[in-house]
Motif scaffolding. Structure first.
Motif, PDB file in Angstrom:
ATOM      1  N   VAL A  16      23.638  42.663  39.471  1.00 35.96           N
ATOM      2  CA  VAL A  16      22.285  42.093  39.490  1.00 35.96           C
ATOM      3  C   VAL A  16      22.217  41.109  38.333  1.00 35.96           C
ATOM      4  CG1 VAL A  16      19.824  42.595  39.253  1.00 35.96           C
ATOM      5  CG2 VAL A  16      21.320  44.204  40.482  1.00 35.96           C
ATOM      6  N   ALA A  17      21.985  39.850  38.643  1.00 35.26           N
ATOM      7  CA  ALA A  17      21.983  38.826  37.583  1.00 35.26           C
ATOM      8  C   ALA A  17      21.027  39.226  36.466  1.00 35.26           C
ATOM      9  CB  ALA A  17      21.579  37.471  38.179  1.00 35.26           C
ATOM     10  N   GLY A  18      21.521  39.203  35.251  1.00 36.70           N
ATOM     11  CA  GLY A  18      20.674  39.555  34.113  1.00 36.70           C
ATOM     12  C   GLY A  18      20.855  40.984  33.644  1.00 36.70           C
ATOM     13  N   VAL A  19      21.724  41.747  34.312  1.00 39.51           N
ATOM     14  CA  VAL A  19      21.933  43.148  33.937  1.00 39.51           C
ATOM     15  C   VAL A  19      23.414  43.374  33.659  1.00 39.51           C
ATOM     16  CG1 VAL A  19      21.735  45.558  34.654  1.00 39.51           C
ATOM     17  CG2 VAL A  19      20.007  43.898  35.382  1.00 39.51           C
ATOM     18  N   ARG A  20      23.736  43.971  32.500  1.00 46.32           N
ATOM     19  CA  ARG A  20      25.104  44.403  32.201  1.00 46.32           C
ATOM     20  C   ARG A  20      25.065  45.879  31.767  1.00 46.32           C
ATOM     21  NH1 ARG A  20      28.621  41.060  28.387  1.00 46.32           N
ATOM     22  NH2 ARG A  20      26.933  41.462  26.883  1.00 46.32           N
ATOM     23  N   LEU A 141      30.130  46.436  28.001  1.00 41.98           N
ATOM     24  CA  LEU A 141      29.077  45.881  28.862  1.00 41.98           C
ATOM     25  C   LEU A 141      29.662  44.896  29.873  1.00 41.98           C
ATOM     26  CD1 LEU A 141      26.206  45.203  26.264  1.00 41.98           C
ATOM     27  CD2 LEU A 141      26.133  46.829  28.185  1.00 41.98           C
ATOM     28  N   ARG A 142      29.378  45.135  31.156  1.00 44.85           N
ATOM     29  CA  ARG A 142      29.879  44.283  32.234  1.00 44.85           C
ATOM     30  C   ARG A 142      28.835  44.197  33.331  1.00 44.85           C
ATOM     31  NH1 ARG A 142      34.865  47.909  33.744  1.00 44.85           N
ATOM     32  NH2 ARG A 142      34.257  47.036  35.760  1.00 44.85           N
ATOM     33  N   ALA A 143      28.774  43.067  33.996  1.00 42.53           N
ATOM     34  CA  ALA A 143      27.840  42.910  35.117  1.00 42.53           C
ATOM     35  C   ALA A 143      28.210  43.840  36.267  1.00 42.53           C
ATOM     36  CB  ALA A 143      27.832  41.459  35.605  1.00 42.53           C
ATOM     37  N   ASP A 144      29.505  44.149  36.407  1.00 48.78           N
ATOM     38  CA  ASP A 144      29.911  45.053  37.489  1.00 48.78           C
ATOM     39  C   ASP A 144      30.111  46.486  36.964  1.00 48.78           C
ATOM     40  OD1 ASP A 144      32.168  44.701  36.018  1.00 48.78           O
ATOM     41  OD2 ASP A 144      33.483  44.211  37.709  1.00 48.78           O
ATOM     42  N   GLY A 145      29.289  46.863  35.998  1.00 43.78           N
ATOM     43  CA  GLY A 145      29.422  48.199  35.402  1.00 43.78           C
ATOM     44  C   GLY A 145      28.617  49.288  36.099  1.00 43.78           C
ATOM     45  N   TRP A 146      28.030  48.974  37.271  1.00 40.12           N
ATOM     46  CA  TRP A 146      27.152  49.945  37.942  1.00 40.12           C
ATOM     47  C   TRP A 146      27.896  51.230  38.326  1.00 40.12           C
ATOM     48  CZ3 TRP A 146      22.002  49.740  38.008  1.00 40.12           C
ATOM     49  CH2 TRP A 146      21.389  48.499  37.803  1.00 40.12           C
ATOM     50  N   PHE A 147      29.109  51.071  38.839  1.00 41.86           N
ATOM     51  CA  PHE A 147      29.875  52.252  39.287  1.00 41.86           C
ATOM     52  C   PHE A 147      30.149  53.186  38.104  1.00 41.86           C
ATOM     53  CE2 PHE A 147      33.897  54.393  40.475  1.00 41.86           C
ATOM     54  CZ  PHE A 147      33.517  54.967  41.673  1.00 41.86           C
ATOM     55  N   ASP A 148      30.573  52.588  36.996  1.00 40.05           N
ATOM     56  CA  ASP A 148      30.816  53.403  35.802  1.00 40.05           C
ATOM     57  C   ASP A 148      29.517  54.028  35.287  1.00 40.05           C
ATOM     58  OD1 ASP A 148      33.480  52.880  35.893  1.00 40.05           O
ATOM     59  OD2 ASP A 148      33.456  51.358  34.310  1.00 40.05           O
ATOM     60  N   ALA A 149      28.434  53.261  35.321  1.00 36.29           N
ATOM     61  CA  ALA A 149      27.163  53.790  34.821  1.00 36.29           C
ATOM     62  C   ALA A 149      26.679  54.955  35.683  1.00 36.29           C
ATOM     63  CB  ALA A 149      26.110  52.681  34.793  1.00 36.29           C
TER      64      ALA A 149
END
Lengths: 412, 412
Positions: A16-20, A141-149
């Protein structure tokens, strides 16, 4: 034993643009566990939240509420292991210290950070270990960090919970991604339902605040595993404004409706994932109540059925024990309910059979039909109150040996 | 597995002048089971009752309410096996037919009979078999039939429940004897809590009606096994007037107080027996809530703790999991509860330790003390709300593997 729930495919989780997002092992309660998650929000993001109504609300919840009423939120920090609940003034100080440390590292204000904790109640938050872990989470911090989060916020969940969706809003593609955690309203000292949902739409703050309430009402506030409301429950909705759509300034119109429907859909998926992963769950049940006088009484009936240990054990046993459902409806608290008008169906829409009417078992009902339907892993109980035009749906799971086993185990 | 409960000694159950009881095997649902009980009351007896608030109230409950508002009651008839609940108009007709048959056999009016049923919900009452069994029950009527009657009303109770007491009222010895049944609020289709308490005191009808409500409030309405309220719950108080005391015409004075205390004491013992025999129970818990603004909010807190599956499984595990108790207090529904003033003790009065204060764990609390107390088969959770002068006590049992096993077994 989760019911029709799988680990999300990392490729399906859209940035999501703007989220890391960044995750670290801080050793808060146990070593070698991803127990610390930082979510960074770009400047201009807007944030709204709903929180537990438990009077024993945890220290981070209190700090969240204070910070949300003030400055623009730029970061979220979530720890597992310790809930920082029932910890009095020292707990509040620990939550504030966590925010201050993250704020300093990121060059923002302390009030621009929202803290979340989940884990053991009544134990002090080891704030030193948490703070020591922050640099590593920030470095990740990464934009594609959702899976890890999604993994970083898990406690005794058996599976990570994450959902993405894209929708057209005002001619622009808006991306929504959310994560949630929780497997009982309170796990064995591992407290809490948490949900975080971000989109890149531009949404005015009052609209976002109304939307988070509506989405929570239709999702996280419509589920139950065991009826126990945690001290730390939180659901946060973020809008970064990076999608380029014209800002949505009112809760009306096609743009709002498109975004609203997508937010509600993702919220429901995240909430249902918690029930599917419910402690000891073997069945996923939808209690759909219709034609009540108002939504509140529909919810009362839905929750009475969903909370009844007798109904839940009957579903575990695949026993079409209709008397237990009728009895739960009868004690739901609608004093002037006319049970002679009530109708109840068992089964998902494509297979539903009428099981009760005229104050008793439907003449057309066959036990074999009930037994067949009860064997399914997902099923619906539809209840027509015949009193009005309101409706409400509650999702829950069954009640198995494993629920007792999980919750009778000594705190681990 | 009942907790500190034994089969009553027949010699301890005192006849109540003016009451005879007879039991028979009527084969209502299964053969070779004492499933039919008749209680005969002498002329001049007075009777009052309280009944389930479940909107699906069973046919016999509806008939009881109608008959209690009219003629003097001279007989009670109780069947097990079938609850005659969720049976619509035919169920009402069956309950009335039962009364008519007993009335004819005893030479009294149909409206002078109270019917009670407990057993499977949603199945028709086999009224022919019931009526065929009445002559045998009548032939067995005996003043010392209490022990048999306590067995005759059992469904899946593991032990019969009966208590006697004598008290001096106005210079006369008044005898009270009562029986009860129930092991879950609803057993696996074996519905219902039933309580019958007779005394030989002379009591005016309005006083008796006030007394049955007060006694029920302090006993049967202060217990819970699983939170499920049956369709058939009934508690009946009888005063035959044979003891020779001056009729008690007001709910005041020494005579009234002596009788009232004895009725409450016996009611509590009968109600607690149900919890001690609760489905799968291994622990008997007293939740004592004090210094609330009113009794209602104290009961809310008591029931929130008593109903919490997480609290109940923690007690089963002998785990002093205080966070679960605090969380349940927090969601009990007192919106303006100040948790910083709340105090909680664990343990019976002689051993109680302060476990929570100032919104968290008490500084003096030691986990070893909590663990030691949690091992007891009977224990108290005392909760000081620090808001007023009201109090309420709720009794409950723990939540074990066997609860799930019993309730997940197919209807037997």
């Amino acid at each position: 034993m989760a019911v029709n729930l799988n680990t999300p495919n990392p490729a399906d989780l859209l940035p999501v643009a703007g989220v890391r997002l960044g995750v670290a092992e801080a050793g808060i309660r146990k070593a070698n566990r991803r127990d610390l998650t930082v979510i960074e929000l770009a400047e201009g993001s807007r944030t709204a939240g709903v929180f537990t109504r438990n009077r024993f609300c945890a220290a981070p919840v209190q700090v969240c509420k204070a910070h949300l009423s003030g400055a623009a939120i730029r970061a979220l920090v979530i720890n597992t292991g310790v809930a920082n609940a029932g910890t009095g003034e020292p707990g509040l100080a620990a939550a504030r210290e966590t925010c201050a440390a993250l704020a300093k590292a990121m060059g923002i204000g302390t009030e621009q950070v929202l803290p979340f904790s989940t884990g053991v109640i009544l134990e002090p938050l080891p704030v030193d270990r948490l703070v020591a872990g922050l640099p590593k989470a920030i470095a990740n911090l990464r934009a594609d960090g959702w899976f890890d989060a999604a993994h970083g916020i898990m406690t005794t969940d058996t599976l990570a919970k994450a959902v993405s969706k894209q929708v057209q809003v005002g001619g622009r593609t808006v991306t929504l991604t959310g994560i949630s955690k929780g497997a009982g309203m309170i796990k064995p000292n591992m407290a809490t339902m948490l949900g975080f949902l971000a989109c890149d739409a531009a949404v005015a703050q009052p609209v976002l605040e109304a939307l988070v309430k509506e989405a929570a009402d239709l999702s996280f506030n419509s589920i139950t595993v065991d009826g126990d409301t945690s001290t730390n429950d939180s659901f946060i909705l973020i809008a970064t404004g990076k999608a380029g759509n014209a800002e949505i300034t009112a809760a009306a119109g096609a743009d709002y409706q498109a975004l609203r429907d997508a937010v509600v859909e993702v919220s429901i998926a995240l909430a249902q994932a918690i029930v599917r992963d419910g402690e000891g769950a073997t069945k996923f049940m939808t209690i759909a109540v219709e034609r009540g006088k108002d939504r509140d009484e529909c919810r009362k009936v839905g929750y009475a059925v969903a909370h009844s240990p007798l109904v839940k054990t009957a579903f575990f046993a695949s026993d079409p024990n209709l008397g237990r459902i009728l009895a739960a409806i009868g004690y739901a608290g609608i004093d002037d309910l006319d049970v002679s008008k009530l109708r109840v169906w068992l089964g998902n829409p494509e297979e539903a059979v009428l099981v009760a009417e005229h104050g008793g078992r439907a003449a057309s009902y066959l036990e074999e039909a009930g037994s067949r339907i009860m064997k399914h892993a997902e099923l619906t109980v539809r209840i027509d109150l015949a009193r009005g035009n309101a409706a409400a749906t509650v999702w829950t799971c069954d009640f198995s040996y494993d629920y007792v086993k999980i919750n009778a185990d000594y705190r681990s």
